[in-house]
Design an enzyme around this catalytic site. Structure first.
Site, PDB file in Angstrom:
ATOM      1  N   SER A  75       0.786  -1.171   0.033  1.00 43.65           N
ATOM      2  CA  SER A  75       0.044  -0.088  -0.104  1.00 43.65           C
ATOM      3  C   SER A  75       0.791   1.266   0.145  1.00 43.65           C
ATOM      4  CB  SER A  75      -0.937   0.061   1.418  1.00 43.65           C
ATOM      5  OG  SER A  75      -1.635   1.159   1.388  1.00 43.65           O
ATOM      6  N   LYS A  85      -1.098  -0.897  -4.549  1.00 43.11           N
ATOM      7  CA  LYS A  85      -2.510  -0.097  -4.019  1.00 43.11           C
ATOM      8  C   LYS A  85      -1.995   1.327  -3.841  1.00 43.11           C
ATOM      9  CE  LYS A  85      -4.875  -0.057   0.175  1.00 43.11           C
ATOM     10  NZ  LYS A  85      -5.699  -0.796   1.241  1.00 43.11           N
ATOM     11  N   LEU A  86      -2.544   2.084  -4.426  1.00 41.38           N
ATOM     12  CA  LEU A  86      -2.399   3.556  -4.364  1.00 41.38           C
ATOM     13  C   LEU A  86      -3.387   4.289  -3.511  1.00 41.38           C
ATOM     14  CD1 LEU A  86      -1.667   4.791  -7.904  1.00 41.38           C
ATOM     15  CD2 LEU A  86      -0.085   4.106  -6.302  1.00 41.38           C
ATOM     16  N   LYS A  87      -2.865   4.856  -2.600  1.00 35.90           N
ATOM     17  CA  LYS A  87      -3.906   5.631  -1.753  1.00 35.90           C
ATOM     18  C   LYS A  87      -4.296   6.898  -2.490  1.00 35.90           C
ATOM     19  CE  LYS A  87      -4.205   3.720   2.485  1.00 35.90           C
ATOM     20  NZ  LYS A  87      -5.340   2.929   2.726  1.00 35.90           N
ATOM     21  N   ASP A  91      -7.676   2.955  -3.008  1.00 33.90           N
ATOM     22  CA  ASP A  91      -8.137   3.022  -1.958  1.00 33.90           C
ATOM     23  C   ASP A  91      -8.098   4.543  -1.610  1.00 33.90           C
ATOM     24  OD1 ASP A  91      -9.051   2.631   0.816  1.00 33.90           O
ATOM     25  OD2 ASP A  91      -7.138   1.752   1.355  1.00 33.90           O
ATOM     26  N   ASN A 149     -10.278   5.149   1.558  1.00 34.09           N
ATOM     27  CA  ASN A 149     -10.888   5.531   2.780  1.00 34.09           C
ATOM     28  C   ASN A 149     -11.923   6.422   3.006  1.00 34.09           C
ATOM     29  OD1 ASN A 149      -7.354   4.760   3.347  1.00 34.09           O
ATOM     30  ND2 ASN A 149      -8.694   3.598   4.329  1.00 34.09           N
ATOM     31  N   GLU A 190     -11.308   0.856  -3.700  1.00 41.11           N
ATOM     32  CA  GLU A 190     -11.769   0.154  -2.406  1.00 41.11           C
ATOM     33  C   GLU A 190     -12.111   1.334  -1.724  1.00 41.11           C
ATOM     34  OE1 GLU A 190      -8.216  -1.169  -0.146  1.00 41.11           O
ATOM     35  OE2 GLU A 190      -9.322  -1.300   1.688  1.00 41.11           O
ATOM     36  N   ASP A 217     -14.202  -1.995   2.506  1.00 43.81           N
ATOM     37  CA  ASP A 217     -13.439  -2.459   3.574  1.00 43.81           C
ATOM     38  C   ASP A 217     -14.182  -1.826   4.947  1.00 43.81           C
ATOM     39  OD1 ASP A 217     -11.183  -2.391   5.687  1.00 43.81           O
ATOM     40  OD2 ASP A 217     -10.028  -0.727   4.543  1.00 43.81           O
ATOM     41  N   LYS A 260     -10.327  -7.437   7.155  1.00 43.11           N
ATOM     42  CA  LYS A 260      -9.153  -7.378   8.416  1.00 43.11           C
ATOM     43  C   LYS A 260      -9.780  -7.693   9.440  1.00 43.11           C
ATOM     44  CE  LYS A 260      -7.694  -2.738   6.543  1.00 43.11           C
ATOM     45  NZ  LYS A 260      -8.117  -1.362   6.668  1.00 43.11           N
ATOM     46  N   GLY A 291      -4.071  -4.760   5.746  1.00 37.10           N
ATOM     47  CA  GLY A 291      -3.090  -4.505   6.658  1.00 37.10           C
ATOM     48  C   GLY A 291      -3.498  -3.045   7.341  1.00 37.10           C
TER      49      GLY A 291
HETATM   50  O1  NPG Z   1       0.361  -2.619   4.748  1.00 31.79           O
HETATM   51  O2  NPG Z   1      -0.245  -2.837   6.870  1.00 31.79           O
HETATM   52  C1  NPG Z   1      -0.321  -2.192   5.767  1.00 31.79           C
HETATM   53  C2  NPG Z   1      -1.130  -1.212   5.542  1.00 31.79           C
HETATM   54  C3  NPG Z   1      -2.155  -1.190   4.372  1.00 31.79           C
HETATM   55  O3  NPG Z   1      -3.135   0.813   3.651  1.00 31.79           O
HETATM   56  C4  NPG Z   1      -2.883   0.107   4.382  1.00 31.79           C
HETATM   57  N1  NPG Z   1      -3.698   0.152   5.508  1.00 31.79           N
HETATM   58  O4  NPG Z   1      -6.870   1.630   4.944  1.00 31.79           O
HETATM   59  O5  NPG Z   1      -6.313  -0.173   4.632  1.00 31.79           O
HETATM   60  C5  NPG Z   1      -6.032   0.906   5.065  1.00 31.79           C
HETATM   61  C6  NPG Z   1      -4.884   1.206   5.654  1.00 31.79           C
HETATM   62  C7  NPG Z   1      -4.792   1.578   7.191  1.00 31.79           C
HETATM   63  C8  NPG Z   1      -3.758   1.620   7.934  1.00 31.79           C
HETATM   64  C9  NPG Z   1      -5.791   1.563   7.706  1.00 31.79           C
HETATM   65  C10 NPG Z   1      -3.687   1.986   9.203  1.00 31.79           C
HETATM   66  C11 NPG Z   1      -5.978   1.838   9.178  1.00 31.79           C
HETATM   67  C12 NPG Z   1      -4.798   2.181   9.896  1.00 31.79           C
END
Ligand code: NPG
Length: 381
Positions: free
Chosen positions: A134, A162-164, A189, A191, A214, A239, A263, A291
């Site tokens: 990510s 995966k690009l935020k 993703d 969020n 996502e 998610d 998750k 993750g």
């Molecule tokens: O590889 O652990 C990893 C991070 C992956 O982007 C990632 N997690 O929104 O999925 C998500 C994000 C996240 C990170 C969400 C920290 C919550 C806390």
């Protein structure tokens, strides 16, 4: 087994670089690690809550209270199996990350006592899994930095990027990475950073042959996701909206969910995560393992989960080195082919290294049947 005590170790681990998403920037990993002692031995769990309630309503101080006041007392000093934990904790509403951490620690103790690996217990059918990474939004908002970051991860061997994304950081970064890596499995993703008003804008992402998009819209806006799913060719992955087997089932029926990011922490533990996997398989919905910047404890458990047969897409199961110069356990490392071996030791297969745990612990909260004690290992906690 009889649970004699639960210790919450509050640990601060430096990140190798800040991790920026649409909901904020993390500079350090502030994490609660749970150590259960029982008549059959010790077990470890990790709570994936963050210091602030930005990804979800859960956060570390709240998880600490929920565990101390409401969850730990429900398992302490009783003769239980790990499979009883969801029922015992069930009356407590919410706090899935806190519940999941306690369940994992008890599962670990049970599995270690019987010498069984977490992967075999969950029903994994693979000995190694493909890894995705990510990629956060660069702190300097620059496409050059993004390209350099992605180049580095591709050179390390990651099999999926995966690009935020967020408003103002979406089409252009995705286009740049897609043009640079035409064959690379790529996904985005958000969020929850968009709304129904952005549907026409988001449809433009269809041009980039993405594996999925996502959680683009608020977690409670099911209609928004359904409307967008109807307009986009890119599969809609949820998610934050997926909290239980029943709500996953409903969202699939409703037409708002075509892929699930599983998750364990978000759904209350690995037993519920496995149930959602089983549901998805029966409904023909692909899943992948998300993750939450876990230390080796949660990362090892995620790798075991990701080895189940329905996890047909690479997960956010990156190497420990993606986030930490030094992990709290022996590091979990991806090989140059982008694969990570599924741990075979009893339980998730790793434990905190005692000297590191000592060094990085900020505070300890020990609860036994006769009471609880708190100690602060460093000032400023
Ligand atoms: O590889 O652990 C990893 C991070 C992956 O982007 C990632 N997690 O929104 O999925 C998500 C994000 C996240 C990170 C969400 C920290 C919550 C806390």
């Amino acid at each position: 087994m009889i649970i004699d005590s639960v210790t919450i170790h509050r640990v601060a681990l430096p990140l190798v670089r800040p991790f920026r998403t649409s909901f904020g920037i993390e500079y350090d990993k502030d994490v609660l690690l749970l150590e259960v002692t029982s008549d059959v031995g010790v077990g470890w769990g990790e709570c994936v809550a963050a210091p602030a309630p930005l990804y979800s309503h859960e956060f570390n101080n709240a998880a600490l209270l929920a565990l101390h006041d409401h969850l730990i007392p429900r398992v302490l000093d009783r003769d239980i199996d790990a499979e009883d934990v969801p029922r015992l904790l069930g009356p407590v509403r919410g706090h899935p990350m806190a519940r999941g951490a306690l369940e994992l620690a008890i599962l670990d103790a049970q599995l270690r006592a019987s010498g069984r690996s977490f992967a075999s217990y969950l029903g994994a059918d693979r000995s190694a899994i493909p890894c995705g990474v990510s990629v956060g939004i660069p702190a300097d908002d620059s496409l050059e930095t993004l390209v350099a970051d992605v180049d580095g991860y591709v050179a390390e061997g990651y099999r999926r990027i995966k690009l935020k994304i967020e408003p103002g950081w979406d089409l252009e970064p995705t286009r740049v990475i897609r043009e640079r890596y035409p064959e690379m499995p790529l996904q985005v993703d958000a969020n929850q950073a968009y709304s129904r008003a952005d549907i026409e804008h988001l449809v433009a992402l269809d041009a980039f042959d993405l594996l999925l998009i996502e959680q683009p819209i608020h977690e409670e806006d099911y209609l928004g996701h359904k409307l967008l799913a109807e307009r986009m060719a890119t599969p809609m992955c949820l998610d934050e909206s997926i909290l239980s087997v029943d709500n996953a089932d409903s969202l699939i029926d409703y037409g708002a969910c075509e892929v699930i990011n599983i998750k364990a922490g978000r759904v209350g533990g690995y037993l519920a995560a496995r149930d959602i996997h089983d549901l998805a398989v029966s409904r023909g919905i692909p899943v992948w393992c998300g993750g939450m910047v876990e230390t080796g404890i949660g990362r090892a458990a995620n790798v075991a989960l990701a080895a189940l047969p329905g996890f047909t897409l690479p997960g956010d199961t990156s190497s420990s080195t993606r986030f930490f110069a030094t992990d709290i356990t022996e590091p979990l490392l991806m090989d140059a082919d982008g694969m990570m071996a599924v741990p075979t030791g009893p339980g998730p297969g790793v434990t905190p290294l005692p000297e590191l745990l000592d060094e990085l612990t900020i505070a300890r909260y020990v609860t036994t049947a006769s009471g609880s004690t708190t100690s602060f290992a460093r000032s400023g906690a």
